[in-house]
Design an enzyme around this catalytic site. Structure first.
Site, PDB file in Angstrom:
ATOM      1  CD  GLU A  27      -3.135  -0.613   0.175  1.00  7.21           C
ATOM      2  OE1 GLU A  27      -3.131   0.547  -0.295  1.00  7.21           O
ATOM      3  OE2 GLU A  27      -3.977  -1.470  -0.142  1.00  7.21           O
ATOM      4  CB  SER A  28       2.178   3.198   2.373  1.00 10.40           C
ATOM      5  OG  SER A  28       2.650   2.381   3.443  1.00 10.40           O
TER       6      SER A  28
END
Length: 647
Positions: free
Chosen positions: A498-499
């Site tokens: 995700e990040s």
């Protein structure tokens, strides 16, 4: 470029001490520099108050922030002094890119030309052409440059280019042939407005035909049946029908025969239209998918359509057709671990299990989702070969001292990612491969983990697992995973996907923080779990809060989807509505086939990526891993598997 040279040990020790002191000084000044830049952007730059920061590596960016605010009235002397002082640095290039358009807006052409640096930006190129024309330098080279820009794209160009092309036309530099060249390119890009703009200035009869072509690309109509039967008409008819196929494949299929016959579309042109008809049908698994795929000539197939033909047959449970589709793939595509895995699976589905073993063995050599599944099938260890380059400490220290890299890291730490990326690119432009790899390690040590994703390349560097799969916030991950009865390796894999462990990450959809939680989801989950101290969306940038909410949300989804991680991961990425559709379309499908037939490319790849990352994080956390076959379906107490390197 040569490697940085080695230095005597005493000098290295001295530099290390100096670097440590310098780093401590930067730590102390970081808050002040962030505040100063914020103030400068609000028009509150105080040069005297900022004097204490004058020797800070980011002082140039602080000055830029102050100058950028008044860029339209900035005096040339002040601007040129800034460019001279920061010549060769990224901040000078960023400043110039802002200042030159300002000079163009106030038509200060001599200053623009005096400070021009070559640029690929079409708006800046047009500004420079305007400057040359306004100062009497519209010579033969000017005409060549303007014509090159005209030819450069079939897409719309900035408004600053309009005066350039007006002058070019007035000088006879846009003959009909050149206008038609841009019309053709715009038709290929399916840009009817650009086609109409390029046509202005054609003789009346040609103008009418060009506008008719543009109208057809907008939406095909029967007037095209009476077009001249020439190459251009055929090309633009094909372009228009391909555009129609994206929005209404049924209408394109219905209309293709009449235009093909009336204009004499070539077999290749018809194949291009049939390709788009099939693609935009099968991408939604519409009922006519198989028939329309079969209508596309094999010569028009590319890797994308080969994959969709395979998925479409899988989605119907037509295993022989899916196997045949894989075997029509080019060798390079077919030999990817994904398609080796599925060829083996389809052989099993069609009663030819003995033939599958060799395919599984070949797939299992890759440390990927399908490679791990193949290793499970063969009951053998996972193949993983970490690489330890053994770089010297002095080489790493030398890279860490690079001024551009120092600036990049400081900008990252004060949440200026775009500026940090410019300084990073500037540093890497001077590094050799070894230095680039060391720069990634330096960045990772400072918490800038995504450099390992964006800057490492090639098969060998993909084996730098410690860099590519960082372990951070370990205590929070383990605590919240245990609280929600989840595998911590899965939580780490979600954060990586995700990040890339950036707590300040924010998506265009406003998903925030490590696990990219939407504010509405964050508020709802925080209420449900009684999270104390939740202060709204800004709280999602706090790592502990984000992990607590993200893992609790995963638990909610797991409960919703009957404890099936592969469905949960799909829903985490795409949301509940499409996930419900995929479940209803393919109930009781084996997990690997269900994942492969997800219609969204992003989600299809996301599910496979998170599951593979979970295996790798299990190895990083524990030295071995739960089998992917168990993990995928929510079994947490199965046998664990070792990793081996055959290299």
């Amino acid at each position: 470029m040569k490697r940085l040279s080695l230095m005597p040990l005493a000098a290295i020790a001295l530099l290390a001490c100096t670097a440590t002191a310098g780093a401590q000084n930067l730590d102390a000044q970081r808050v002040a520099m962030r505040a100063a830049i914020d103030s400068a952007e609000r028009g509150q730059f105080d040069a005297r108050a900022a004097g204490a920061l004058r020797n800070h590596p980011l002082y140039g960016w602080l000055e830029y922030s102050a100058l950028r605010r008044n860029i339209d009235t900035l005096g040339s002397t002040q601007a040129q002094d800034f460019l001279k002082r920061y010549q060769g640095q990224a901040v000078a290039d960023v400043f110039r890119a802002a200042w030159l358009p300002a000079l163009a807006r106030r038509q200060d052409w001599p200053t623009l030309l005096a400070n021009w640096n070559d640029s690929k930006d079409p708006g800046l190129r047009c500004a420079q052409l305007n400057a040359r024309q306004a100062t009497g330098k519209a010579d033969a080279q000017w005409t060549n440059d303007a014509q090159a820009l005209w030819r450069s794209s079939g897409k719309s160009l900035p408004d600053a280019c309009d005066p350039v092309f007006a002058v070019l036309a007035s000088r006879g530099g846009l003959p009909a042939a050149l206008r038609w060249e841009r019309i053709d390119a715009a038709a290929d890009e399916q840009q009817p407005a650009v086609m109409r703009a390029a046509a202005r200035g054609l003789p009346a009869a040609e103008l009418a035909q060009a506008n008719d072509y543009a109208a057809f690309v907008d939406r095909p109509d029967a007037r095209a049946l009476n077009w001249p039967k020439n190459d251009r008409s055929r090309r633009i008819a094909s372009d228009g029908l391909q555009k129609l196929a994206r929005n209404d494949p049924g209408a394109a299929e219905q209309q293709l025969p009449q235009y093909a016959q009336a204009l004499g579309l070539t077999a290749e042109q018809q194949g291009q239209v049939l390709y788009q008809i099939a693609l935009w049908t099968v991408a939604s698994y519409l009922p006519d998918s198989a028939r329309r795929l079969a209508a596309v000539p094999e010569s028009a197939y590319d890797e994308r359509l080969h994959e969709w033909r395979t998925r479409e047959a899988m989605a119907r449970g037509d295993w022989p057709s899916a196997l045949a589709a894989i075997r029509k793939m080019p060798d390079k595509q077919r030999n990817d671990s994904r398609w080796r895995w599925f060829e083996g699976r389809l052989l099993e589905k069609t009663g030819k299990s003995a033939e599958a073993t060799a395919l599984y063995r070949a797939a299992a050599s890759d440390p990927t989702f399908h490679g791990f599944l193949a290793a499970d099938k063969l009951k053998q260890p996972y193949a993983l070969c970490p690489w330890n380059p053994g770089d010297s400490a002095q080489a790493k220290a030398a890279v860490a001292r690079d001024p551009a890299l120092v600036r990049a890291l400081e900008l990252f730490k004060i949440d200026r990612p775009a500026w940090a990326a410019r300084e990073w690119a500037d540093a890497l432009s001077r590094f050799d491969d070894s230095q680039r790899r060391l720069a990634v390690e330096v960045a990772s040590n400072e918490g800038w983990f995504d450099r390992a994703v964006f800057a490492l390349k090639g098969p060998q560097e993909m084996r730098l697992y410690n860099l590519r799969f960082p372990l951070h916030h370990d205590e929070s991950i383990r605590r919240e995973a245990a609280r929600n009865a989840l595998d911590p390796a899965w939580v780490a894999a979600e954060i990586r996907a995700e990040s890339i462990f950036n707590p300040k990450a924010r998506s265009p959809a406003n998903a925030m923080g490590l696990m990219q939680v939407l504010p509405a989801t964050g508020a709802s989950v925080a209420r449900n779990i009684g999270l104390n101290g939740y202060g709204g969306a800004a709280s999602l940038y706090d790592s502990d809060t984000n992990i607590a909410i993200g893992t609790a949300y995963l638990r909610q989804l797991m409960d919703k989807y009957d404890g099936q991680p592969y469905v949960t991961i799909a829903a985490y990425n795409a949301g509940p509505t499409p996930t419900a559709r995929w479940q209803s379309q393919r109930p009781n499908f084996d997990p690997d086939f269900w994942i492969e037939t997800i219609s969204y490319k992003e989600t299809r790849e996301y599910v496979a990526r998170v599951l593979a990352f979970s295996v790798i994080y299990d190895w990083r956390l524990n030295g071995n891993a739960l089998t992917l076959s168990d993990r995928m379906v929510g079994r947490t107490q199965g046998a664990r598997k070792p990793f081996t390197c055959s290299n």
